[in-house]
Design a protein around this motif. Structure first.
Motif, PDB file in Angstrom:
ATOM      1  N   VAL A  14      43.600  74.425  56.246  1.00 52.78           N
ATOM      2  CA  VAL A  14      42.771  74.994  55.169  1.00 52.78           C
ATOM      3  C   VAL A  14      43.287  74.452  53.844  1.00 52.78           C
ATOM      4  N   GLU A  15      42.447  74.482  52.830  1.00 50.01           N
ATOM      5  CA  GLU A  15      42.924  74.091  51.517  1.00 50.01           C
ATOM      6  C   GLU A  15      43.930  75.137  51.033  1.00 50.01           C
ATOM      7  N   GLY A  16      44.945  74.708  50.358  1.00 47.83           N
ATOM      8  CA  GLY A  16      45.891  75.641  49.727  1.00 47.83           C
ATOM      9  C   GLY A  16      45.739  75.457  48.227  1.00 47.83           C
ATOM     10  N   PRO A  17      45.085  76.358  47.537  1.00 51.86           N
ATOM     11  CA  PRO A  17      44.598  77.692  47.891  1.00 51.86           C
ATOM     12  C   PRO A  17      43.242  77.653  48.597  1.00 51.86           C
ATOM     13  N   PRO A  37      47.325  70.625  50.394  1.00 46.68           N
ATOM     14  CA  PRO A  37      47.120  70.676  48.937  1.00 46.68           C
ATOM     15  C   PRO A  37      45.742  70.168  48.543  1.00 46.68           C
ATOM     16  N   ILE A  38      45.240  70.696  47.443  1.00 42.20           N
ATOM     17  CA  ILE A  38      43.939  70.250  46.948  1.00 42.20           C
ATOM     18  C   ILE A  38      44.168  69.444  45.664  1.00 42.20           C
ATOM     19  N   THR A  39      43.547  68.268  45.604  1.00 44.45           N
ATOM     20  CA  THR A  39      43.685  67.381  44.442  1.00 44.45           C
ATOM     21  C   THR A  39      42.340  67.378  43.713  1.00 44.45           C
ATOM     22  N   PRO A  40      42.239  66.707  42.558  1.00 46.59           N
ATOM     23  CA  PRO A  40      40.927  66.663  41.893  1.00 46.59           C
ATOM     24  C   PRO A  40      39.841  66.021  42.771  1.00 46.59           C
ATOM     25  N   GLU A  41      40.237  65.290  43.835  1.00 48.01           N
ATOM     26  CA  GLU A  41      39.279  64.691  44.780  1.00 48.01           C
ATOM     27  C   GLU A  41      38.951  65.631  45.938  1.00 48.01           C
ATOM     28  N   GLY A  42      39.556  66.816  45.931  1.00 44.83           N
ATOM     29  CA  GLY A  42      39.376  67.758  47.050  1.00 44.83           C
ATOM     30  C   GLY A  42      40.600  67.735  47.957  1.00 44.83           C
ATOM     31  N   PRO A  74      39.282  79.131  45.272  1.00 40.54           N
ATOM     32  CA  PRO A  74      39.168  79.523  43.868  1.00 40.54           C
ATOM     33  C   PRO A  74      39.171  78.388  42.837  1.00 40.54           C
ATOM     34  N   THR A  75      39.340  77.130  43.189  1.00 43.70           N
ATOM     35  CA  THR A  75      39.670  76.132  42.145  1.00 43.70           C
ATOM     36  C   THR A  75      38.458  75.543  41.422  1.00 43.70           C
ATOM     37  N   PHE A 251      45.743  83.523  46.711  1.00 46.24           N
ATOM     38  CA  PHE A 251      44.887  82.593  47.455  1.00 46.24           C
ATOM     39  C   PHE A 251      45.688  81.626  48.339  1.00 46.24           C
ATOM     40  N   TYR A 252      46.971  81.897  48.470  1.00 41.51           N
ATOM     41  CA  TYR A 252      47.832  81.050  49.319  1.00 41.51           C
ATOM     42  C   TYR A 252      48.446  81.903  50.420  1.00 41.51           C
TER      43      TYR A 252
END
Ligand code: PLP
Length: 290
Positions: A14-17, A37-42, A74-75, A251-252
């Protein structure tokens, strides 16, 4: 998905968060969560690749990759087209199901998000889902699922909806079939765009020394990073100023991944009220920094 496909101990990335509702359901079915981890690219492709290789060596089963690829909760981040292609391909090659949560996909402000992963993968290995809670009314508890006929047939056998009212289902399906649903969603887009703008303008005017954020292009949420003040302390101080929101650590699964963010939802208040948030938050920051 969980009731039909998940065996105890199976891994879901899953994405964190991520959205706690889904994560808690996976845990309830004794799935094992690994946060990516989620980056600006997802969702980070590299991190997924490393986890897949590691599990390949240890023999652990990765059953699914859960992603909210559009206007993430949430991001607010939207996954890039290239990332969708790469993750979709990797999942197909490794027999991992993509669980694509398209809850916010239709709620873009100006530009629609990239093509969904279900369509990109020609429908193979992807279960795509959404809810009408965000476009029609909260608490409807009615959604939709798109997948291969084998997957949908299997899910139908284990499905339990706790007795959702047929009356509501019929009313919603008539609404969708008429052209009114799509014009309603269009209205929602401009409503949420004006609410988002009111909030971001107010924060830029009053809190630019204290908050850093990427302006969302759709969805419900802003994910600002707090500068110089602990985000959990800020939630308490802001509540005294009448602004209530969750601390990002909620959210983590692993709270140590948290990097001092808060989640501000702009979906439930008028632009006028959202315009007050910047000043109130500034007071909350100043009290803590005094
Ligand atoms: C990403 C995401 N998926 C699913 C849901 C659940 O929607 P529902 O209200 O239909 O349970 C939410 C609600 O917040 C959400 O943010």
């Amino acid at each position: 998905f969980c009731a039909t496909f998940l065996n105890p101990g199976d891994i879901v990335l899953v994405e964190g968060p991520s959205f706690p509702g889904t994560v808690e359901t996976i845990l309830k079915y004794q799935g094992k969560i690994i946060e990516v981890p989620i980056t600006p690219e997802g969702m980070s492709y590299q991190a997924i690749e490393e986890i897949v290789a590691k599990c390949g060596r240890s023999g652990e089963v990765i059953k699914g990759i859960y992603t909210i690829d559009d206007f993430h909760n949430p991001t607010g981040i939207t996954m890039s087209e290239n990332n969708r292609l790469m993750i979709g391909q990797l999942a197909l090659e490794n027999g991992i199901m993509i669980l694509e949560d398209s809850t916010y996909s239709g709620l873009f402000f100006e530009i629609a998000p990239p093509l969904d992963m279900y369509s990109m993968n020609g429908g193979q290995g992807v279960l795509r889902m959404g809810t009408f809670s965000k476009t029609i009314a909260t608490g409807l508890r009615l959604g939709w699922l798109q997948g291969s006929s084998e997957a949908i047939d299997a899910i139908k056998k284990t499905r339990s909806d706790m007795g959702n009212a047929p009356f509501i289902q019929t009313a919603v399906s008539r609404f969708i079939e008429s052209s009114e649903y799509s014009s309603h969603v269009k209205e929602m887009r401009s409503l949420y765009r004006s609410q988002c703008k009111a909030l971001t303008n107010s924060l830029t005017q009053h809190c630019s020394n204290y908050l850093e954020f990427i302006e969302p292009r759709g969805g419900f949420f802003l994910w600002p990073k707090c500068i110089g003040v602990d985000s959990a302390a800020l939630t308490k101080s802001a509540a005294e100023e009448g602004v209530i929101f969750p601390d990002g650590s909620l959210f983590y699964q692993d709270p140590s991944l948290h990097e001092n963010h808060i989640r501000l939802a702009f979906s439930g208040n008028s632009p006028e009220r959202l315009g007050e948030v910047g000043l109130r938050l500034r007071k909350a920051f100043e009290k803590l920094l005094d």
